[in-house]
Design a protein around this motif. Structure first.
Motif, short mmCIF file in Angstrom:
data_model
loop_
_atom_site.label_atom_id
_atom_site.label_comp_id
_atom_site.label_asym_id
_atom_site.label_seq_id
_atom_site.Cartn_x
_atom_site.Cartn_y
_atom_site.Cartn_z
N MET A 1 23.21 52.25 24.65
CA MET A 1 22.72 51.27 25.28
C MET A 1 22.80 49.81 24.88
O MET A 1 22.64 49.57 23.86
CB MET A 1 21.09 51.46 25.66
N ALA A 2 23.67 49.09 25.90
CA ALA A 2 23.66 47.53 25.49
C ALA A 2 22.64 46.47 25.45
O ALA A 2 21.87 46.87 26.71
CB ALA A 2 24.98 47.05 26.51
N LYS A 3 22.58 45.74 24.94
CA LYS A 3 21.84 44.52 25.09
C LYS A 3 22.24 43.37 25.76
O LYS A 3 23.29 43.08 25.62
CB LYS A 3 21.01 44.03 23.57
N ILE A 4 21.58 43.18 26.68
CA ILE A 4 22.15 42.14 27.88
C ILE A 4 21.48 40.72 28.02
O ILE A 4 20.20 41.10 28.08
CB ILE A 4 22.58 42.93 29.21
N PHE A 5 21.88 39.74 28.27
CA PHE A 5 21.36 38.54 28.64
C PHE A 5 21.95 38.08 30.10
O PHE A 5 23.21 38.34 29.95
CB PHE A 5 21.87 37.31 27.49
N VAL A 6 20.87 37.76 30.79
CA VAL A 6 21.32 37.46 32.22
C VAL A 6 20.95 35.71 32.27
O VAL A 6 19.89 35.42 32.13
CB VAL A 6 20.46 38.17 33.38
N SER A 7 22.06 35.06 32.97
CA SER A 7 21.92 33.55 33.06
C SER A 7 21.90 33.53 34.51
O SER A 7 22.88 33.85 35.19
CB SER A 7 23.11 33.07 32.20
N TYR A 8 21.13 32.72 34.94
CA TYR A 8 21.02 32.29 36.39
C TYR A 8 20.23 31.16 36.77
O TYR A 8 19.81 30.55 35.86
CB TYR A 8 20.44 33.55 36.87
N SER A 9 20.58 30.50 37.95
CA SER A 9 19.52 29.27 38.38
C SER A 9 18.40 29.81 38.77
O SER A 9 17.92 30.79 39.51
CB SER A 9 20.26 28.71 39.58
N ARG A 10 17.27 28.90 38.38
CA ARG A 10 15.99 29.37 39.01
C ARG A 10 15.86 29.43 40.40
O ARG A 10 15.12 30.05 40.79
CB ARG A 10 14.87 28.39 38.36
N LYS A 11 16.86 28.95 41.11
CA LYS A 11 16.63 28.99 42.58
C LYS A 11 17.14 30.54 42.93
O LYS A 11 17.00 30.86 44.20
CB LYS A 11 17.60 28.15 43.06
N ASP A 12 17.91 31.25 42.09
CA ASP A 12 18.23 32.55 42.42
C ASP A 12 17.28 33.73 41.56
O ASP A 12 17.65 34.89 41.36
CB ASP A 12 19.66 32.71 41.60
N SER A 13 16.05 33.23 41.48
CA SER A 13 15.18 34.00 40.55
C SER A 13 14.98 35.46 41.21
O SER A 13 14.97 36.68 40.62
CB SER A 13 13.82 33.30 40.45
N ALA A 14 14.74 35.45 42.35
CA ALA A 14 14.49 36.70 43.44
C ALA A 14 15.69 37.59 43.21
O ALA A 14 15.52 38.85 42.87
CB ALA A 14 14.34 36.62 44.83
N ALA A 15 16.87 37.27 43.51
CA ALA A 15 18.12 37.90 43.27
C ALA A 15 18.42 38.44 41.80
O ALA A 15 18.62 39.65 41.46
CB ALA A 15 19.30 37.12 43.86
N ALA A 16 18.03 37.45 40.84
CA ALA A 16 18.16 37.88 39.39
C ALA A 16 17.24 39.06 39.37
O ALA A 16 17.77 39.91 38.41
CB ALA A 16 17.96 36.63 38.67
N LYS A 17 15.97 39.18 39.51
CA LYS A 17 14.97 39.88 39.14
C LYS A 17 15.53 41.30 39.76
O LYS A 17 15.25 42.33 39.12
CB LYS A 17 13.59 39.43 39.88
N LYS A 18 15.86 41.53 40.97
CA LYS A 18 16.39 42.81 41.44
C LYS A 18 17.45 43.23 40.58
O LYS A 18 17.50 44.46 40.49
CB LYS A 18 16.93 42.39 42.90
N ILE A 19 18.32 42.48 40.34
CA ILE A 19 19.62 42.86 39.47
C ILE A 19 19.17 43.45 38.17
O ILE A 19 19.58 44.47 37.35
CB ILE A 19 20.69 41.79 39.27
N ILE A 20 18.10 42.43 37.35
CA ILE A 20 17.69 42.85 36.06
C ILE A 20 16.89 44.24 36.34
O ILE A 20 16.95 45.17 35.27
CB ILE A 20 16.86 41.74 35.65
N LEU A 21 16.11 44.56 37.21
CA LEU A 21 15.28 45.83 37.42
C LEU A 21 16.31 46.91 37.63
O LEU A 21 16.27 48.09 36.99
CB LEU A 21 14.54 45.72 38.65
N ALA A 22 17.38 46.56 38.34
CA ALA A 22 18.41 47.72 38.52
C ALA A 22 19.02 48.02 36.95
O ALA A 22 19.44 49.26 36.98
CB ALA A 22 19.46 47.38 39.61
N LEU A 23 19.49 47.23 36.35
CA LEU A 23 20.10 47.25 35.10
C LEU A 23 19.02 48.19 34.27
O LEU A 23 19.64 48.97 33.50
CB LEU A 23 20.48 45.98 34.36
N LYS A 24 17.88 47.82 34.28
CA LYS A 24 17.09 48.43 33.40
C LYS A 24 16.78 49.94 33.66
O LYS A 24 16.82 51.07 33.05
CB LYS A 24 15.61 47.81 33.61
N ASP A 25 16.76 49.94 35.24
CA ASP A 25 16.64 51.55 35.67
C ASP A 25 17.99 52.47 35.22
O ASP A 25 17.99 53.58 35.23
CB ASP A 25 16.77 51.51 37.19
N ILE A 26 19.21 51.57 35.01
CA ILE A 26 20.47 52.60 34.51
C ILE A 26 20.44 52.48 32.85
O ILE A 26 21.37 52.99 32.34
CB ILE A 26 21.79 52.08 35.17
#
Length: 995
Positions: A1-26
């Motif tokens: 299991m790799a440790k990951i940092f996600v960089s994003y614009s705060r205007k993309d928070s909704a899309a970022a949260k969706k991707i982060i939750l999907a990564l945690k699910d895998i």
């Protein structure tokens, strides 16, 4: 299991949260700034710490993140810490709008129209891909290839390197890529060689022991012979027999002694080899540390000394590269002087031969520019906050923290009676005519008095909380900035004429009139730079930083200006509309900025303890100079020869910067310039920017402005990858990103588009320019009529796709996979087949056809010599990220374009001649037919370099040149910390140890 940092614009928070939750699910461990930063923490420090402790860095690409300064800082920090960077597109962005680090990587798409689960799967694959094995596989393959070509036993693996390679290959049978046969053969041969060396050493040791025993026996026999000689005096017959035996024993002893001496020589050789091994290890340790310090702000001197130590022990390619890179960034030091406290200001006199420094220690000193010799110093009751020269004579006006103003006569070396303003002085300004002095004090007021009669009462300009004042060049206006963001403009020839306007939320920290007086610009703590009309105070445009603006400087022609900020960036703006032209970054707050009198360079300094000089053409970093403390102030002489800086520790530095590389001319395009080439006759230059094609006249370059004249000869439907001119200059061809070829008649500028089957990957003109030879993705060589644009035939087909082509008047070189096919260009008969590991990316002949150079996907550059149609064995060297190659007309230089650098290489010796700094990928290089000029393209700029002004840096002069760029050796304490038990020595004999 790799440790990951996600960089994003705060205007993309909704899309970022969706991707982060999907990564945690895998099953991925995601570092999230809304979860992982504790309350009351330093936010940016925690972000950096988060990046440093992860294995992969995912950057969510969108229009907002692409222009976010915070996202750019996170990307740079991930790159500096060598993290695996995975770009993921969530909203469409043009590649050219992203930073170079992101642009050159493969993108994963997770936009609304993309299938989300497939994108997450691709991200998972990118995270889990074993890049370490791929890197080790490439390194091992490169070493195996070099051994295979040269057959040199010294290139075999040994010791720990061999054991590591053997273990990796044994465990990599199921990895991708799998170990090659050559790698396995290389390791097997290395193992046998290691075993044979072990046997030889064992035999040597046994021989030494045997010889020692024989020596002992010889000594014993000699003693016996002496005893028998004594007995011989008593019995002659027995003595004669004993004498004979003694003679024989002596001969045996001599033989034994020779054997012992041979064993001793072998032991000495073994000791020498052991010492060599120790020295090599020490050199490798030094060069590794030199590389680490090379990327630490303010540590280039340390890096250079470590590289010198390594080079003096073992002249390795790694040490040479660090020395050359550091030398290119360091000017010649002239002198270093000191005050006892922070340097608050540096100002030049009108002639430019003297400068004055104001120190927090209460002293003001005047120095000679050329040698740092002290001319005169005067004391003040408090910290001297500002000191300026009169522009018409060598008078200096000073103001200190106790409210005292003094006037120094530099020539007479006298100081006037102090004038007490009654409040600590923040700023001193003298008008351009040298008549009036404006003194800004802590009470928020400005007192103006006549410099010729300073004791007489002056005029008070009253406004709220004024921090400093600036005269315009006519001395008829003065502008002030206040603590609460108000700009006030006084017309001094009109009574009570004042314009007051609030421009900032918070304190104004920088202010200045443009040289033509048409603009007034203020910079504030709110991160805004406001461009105003000084006649009306009306706001014309507003530029933005992400933090406080600390300094403003102007282009001498008033076309652009520069701002520096606590957001660690240096930004260049169009003065007419606040369009950002360039952005450069430092590693900490940037405190001061100045522009050279010719407008070619920008100098900056700040809290990262460096002074940096940037090209105003493309933002390339030309010098990076270490300081002993945080930089506070700086200046450039009018002739552009000397740079002077002061730091918070009271140090004053003078450097000679005449070695700064500057283009003779440059052209600024609106789009990215991917290709430019001289015609063989030298009367034309073909160039491209985005979709446009230009034909330029080299003869007009000295009179051109910074933009190309006229209009392009054509604008295509897709961006251009490459432009090619026929040998006679009658036709110009362009290869587009959609794999089409467009042919233009250079006289009529009429064009025809060729859309070959399988798509064009490379193309060349026939010697007469009437045909176009196109290499396609299926490996075919297609022939088209360049006049009519009609297809002729496909006479040659290879098994692998064609990636590059080059021609002479007689030869055609075609790169297809690992192979380079050499054909007769008129008959297409194959004359030779050259093999080069890795896909061919660039091919180029020297103008006379005697040399052929290639670059391939393994990072190697190979050079062949051609005589009578036969090609020599290739010679190779490595340069990362090669993007363009060209031979000098005399074939004595090879220009190689890479990321941020153009290398000049001697093709005979493969030694580096010189290097020229750039910004971004150098997409093309081309020499003028007379060999006097090198033309390069990078980003949106076409630059022309006078080769006569680019000096050669020879390998044998590396240490002397490097020492000439330094100011001191390591101190004994520094040496002990870096070299531990090694004996202290001066690495540069002409320099003193650091205090």
């Amino acid at each position: 299991m790799a440790k990951i940092f996600v960089s994003y614009s705060r205007k993309d928070s909704a899309a970022a949260k969706k991707i982060i939750l999907a990564l945690k699910d895998i099953g991925q461990d995601v570092w999230v700034d809304w979860e992982d930063i504790p309350p009351a923490s330093d936010w940016m420090d925690q972000i950096k710490s988060g990046i440093e402790n992860v294995e992969a860095f995912i950057f969510l690409i969108s229009p907002d993140s692409a222009k976010s300064g915070y996202c750019t800082d996170e990307i740079n920090h991930a790159e500096n810490n060598k993290k695996r960077i995975i770009p993921v597109v969530i909203r469409y962005v043009k590649p050219e709008d992203t930073v170079d680090i992101i642009r050159k990587l493969n993108w994963t798409f997770l936009r609304e129209e993309d299938i989300f689960e497939e994108g997450i799967a691709k991200i998972k694959t990118a995270i889990e891909l074993d890049f370490e094995w791929v890197e080790e596989h490439n390194r091992l393959q490169a070493r195996a290839l070099e051994w295979h070509r040269k057959k040199d036993p010294s290139l075999l693996l040994r010791g720990r390197d061999l054991r590591n390679a053997r273990n990796l290959v044994m465990t990599a049978s199921k990895k991708d890529p799998v170990p090659t046969t050559l790698q396995q053969t290389y390791i097997h041969t290395s193992t046998i060689d290691e075993r044979n060396r072990t046997i030889l050493w064992t035999a040597t040791i046994i021989a030494v022991l045997v010889m020692a025993f024989l020596s002992y026996a010889a000594v014993t026999q000699s003693k016996l012979a002496n005893k028998k000689a004594i007995e011989a005096s008593q019995q002659r017959a027995v003595a004669e027999k004993s004498a004979a035996q003694a003679i024989e024993s002596e001969r045996d002893a001599r033989r034994a002694q020779k054997d012992a001496e041979k064993a001793k020589d072998q032991a000495v050789q073994a000791r020498e080899e052991a010492l060599l091994s120790k020295n090599t290890a020490s050199a490798q340790r030094s060069v590794a540390r030199a590389q680490i310090y090379q990327f630490r702000p303010g540590e280039l001197y340390t890096s250079t000394l470590l590289a010198i130590a390594s080079w003096q022990t073992n002249q390795s390619p790694e040490a040479e590269e660090i020395l050359r890179a550091n030398i290119s960034l360091l000017p010649l030091p002239v002198k270093q002087m000191t005050h006892a406290g922070r340097i608050n200001s540096i100002e030049f006199n009108a002639k430019g031969d003297l400068f004055v420094t104001a120190g927090a220690d209460g002293t003001v000193c005047v120095w000679q520019v050329t040698n740092g010799k002290k001319v005169y110093c005067a004391d003040s009751p408090g910290s001297v906050n500002d000191a300026v020269f009169s522009p018409v004579e060598d008078l200096v006006v000073t103001g200190d923290s106790t409210g005292v103003v003094q006037i120094m006569d530099v020539n007479a070396k006298t100081v006037s009676s102090p004038i007490n303003i009654g409040s600590p002085i923040r700023d001193v300004e003298i008008d351009k005519k040298g008549k009036s002095v404006a003194i800004t004090s802590d009470d928020g007021r400005i007192k103006i008095f006549d410099l010729r009669t300073p004791q007489k009462a002056g005029t008070n300009l009253n406004a709220a909380d004024i921090r400093f004042a600036k005269f315009n060049s006519t001395s008829l206006q003065i502008a002030t900035g206040s603590k609460d963001g108000v700009v006030s403009i006084w017309n001094l020839n009109q009574t009570n004429s004042i314009i007051t306007t609030r421009k900032h939320k918070g304190e104004i920290l920088a202010l200045g009139f443009s040289p033509n007086n048409q603009y007034l610009i203020s910079g504030g703590a709110d991160g805004a730079a406001v461009v105003m009309d000084p006649k009306t105070g009306a706001e014309l445009s507003r530029c933005r930083h992400n933090d406080k603006i600390k300094g403003i400087a102007f282009d001498p022609k008033s076309n652009w200006f520069v701002t520096v900020s606590n957001d660690r960036t240096v930004r260049v703006w169009d003065i007419h509309n606040c369009e950002q032209l360039l952005i450069m970054s430092q590693s900490n707050f940037v405190q001061a900025v100045t522009v050279s009198a010719n407008g070619q360079w920008i100098a900056t300094t700040g809290d990262d303890k460096t002074v940096r000089i940037w090209s105003t053409v493309n933002g390339a970093e030309l010098f990076q100079i270490p300081l002993k403390g945080k930089g506070t102030t700086l200046g450039l002489t009018k002739d552009g020869k000397y740079l002077i800086a002061g730091d918070q520790n009271g140090n004053i530095y003078i450097w000679d910067i005449t070695a700064i590389p500057a283009p003779a001319n440059s052209l600024q395009f609106n789009g990215v310039t991917t290709s430019a080439i001289y015609s063989l006759a030298g009367n034309r230059i073909a160039a491209s920017d985005d979709r446009r094609i230009w034909l330029l006249s080299p003869a007009a370059l000295p009179t051109l402005t910074t933009t190309p004249p006229g209009s392009p000869i054509g604008e295509l439907l897709a961006n251009i990858n490459e432009v090619v001119l026929s040998a006679n200059g009658a036709r110009l061809g362009a290869l587009t990103v959609t794999n089409d070829v467009v042919i233009y008649n250079t006289q009529s500028t009429s064009g025809k588009t060729i859309r070959p089957e399988n798509g064009a990957r490379a193309f060349v003109f026939s010697p007469d320019g009437r045909q176009v030879l196109i290499g396609d993705a299926a490996g075919g060589v297609q022939i088209w009529n360049a006049v009519t644009g009609q297809y002729v035939n496909t006479p040659v087909t290879y098994k692998q796709r064609i990636t590059t082509m080059a021609t002479t008047a007689e030869l055609l070189a075609i790169g297809a996979g690992n192979d380079i096919h050499i054909l007769n260009i008129n008959t297409l008969e194959e004359l030779a087949l050259l093999t080069s590991y890795g896909d061919q990316e660039q091919l180029v002949f020297s103008p006379d056809g005697t040399w052929l150079a290639s670059s391939n996907s393994t990072g190697q550059i190979q050079i062949w010599k051609q005589e009578n149609g036969k090609f020599s064995e290739p010679r190779s060297f490595t340069i990362a990220n090669v993007s363009s190659i060209a031979f000098h007309p005399k074939s004595n230089l090879l220009a190689i374009g890479a990321v941020d650098i153009v290398y000049l290489i001697d093709p005979v010796t493969l030694k580096e001649y010189a290097r020229i700094p750039h910004t971004g990928t150098v997409s093309s290089v081309s020499f003028s037919p007379d060999g006097a000029t090198l033309m390069t393209t990078s980003l949106k700029v076409l630059q022309f370099w006078d080769l006569a002004k680019i000096p050669e840096l020879k390998e044998e002069n590396l240490v002397v040149t490097a020492c000439g760029r330094l100011t001191e050796n390591f101190s004994e304490a520094q040496w002990k910390a870096l070299f531990e038990t090694e004996e202290y020595k001066l690495l540069c004999p002409t320099l003193q140890p650091a205090p």
